[in-house]
Scaffold this motif. Sequence first.
Motif: not given
Length: 339
Positions: A35, A63, A65, A69, A71-72
Amino acid sequence: MEPYYYQTLSKAEQSSYQAMQAGLQAFAPSFPVPLLENRALTDVFMKLRLDCPQLFYAGTFQYRYYPDSRNAELIPAYLFEKGKMKEHQKALQSRVEKLVRPVAKCSDEEKLLYIHDFICKNVRYDKLKKQYSHEIIGVLGHGVGVCEGIAKAVKILCDALQIQCIIALAENNPEKGVKYRHAWNVVRLDKKYYHLDCTFDLSLGNPEEIRYDYFLLSDKQIFRDHERLVWRVPACEDADRFYYKKKKLSFTKTEEVQKRAAQAVKKGKPLLFHWRGGYMTREIVQEFLRIFKEEAAKKEKFAQVSLNWAQAIVKVRFIEQLPTQELTMEEANEGEKEE
């Protein structure tokens, strides 16, 4: 050759770039990427697609998320279903290999001329701006494209011929009537960089009369009628490879213009040249018109003149009938400006 825009990214952005590239190459419906803040994911996605025109099947993305987190989850919008993507990919790879084969052993400058002429002879600008016209599949598969698709096609052909090629992207400018961003190429020859805008040349010429007003220009030349860049590219400082200069069609004296005009009217051919004898002032243009009229009259003909003022390129035809307009101003923009 390492992709140009990849080299300009931070370590975190490079990680997202690599994850996007792997996911798109696998035709994955969704995949995790590190991300990034603000618009960075969008910028990285665009830079990846400028570096890798072979990813023609992925146009945009969404996207999602979760808080906390790292990450996406990136969800690409593919232009085709998976089977079709593979089919088109194979066909385009074969098309590129076939196109570059005739010039594989030529000099890099000859290769670039070949690519430029291929675009100008075989592609038409897509006024409807279909989605695939922004990609190599429009240009190499259907013979239509917009500036982005044309620049990507030039790049993928250069990549196949081992010529370093970058896609330059310029801002829009509503105040000047430039509605859209514009894309063209920057190429490397003998450790020097040059601008190459096939879209602008395509708009000025036709398959029988190809123009080279935007073939291997310096920064000083290109930005006379191109907007500022979105992302920096290497400096293009050399003007000595400019097409008309190399072909000895770049004049500094009106006497040269008169001599060439006399030869052209005698042979019944048009004259196309670049003026570098100072600024292209109204006085200089009037002097050219006088010269052309005088030379045409010697053969009982008339001069029909067109002028790319920004690049100081003059074209004159010697015709049998009095033209409705003695002088036409040419403007290479292909849809970027308001009608």
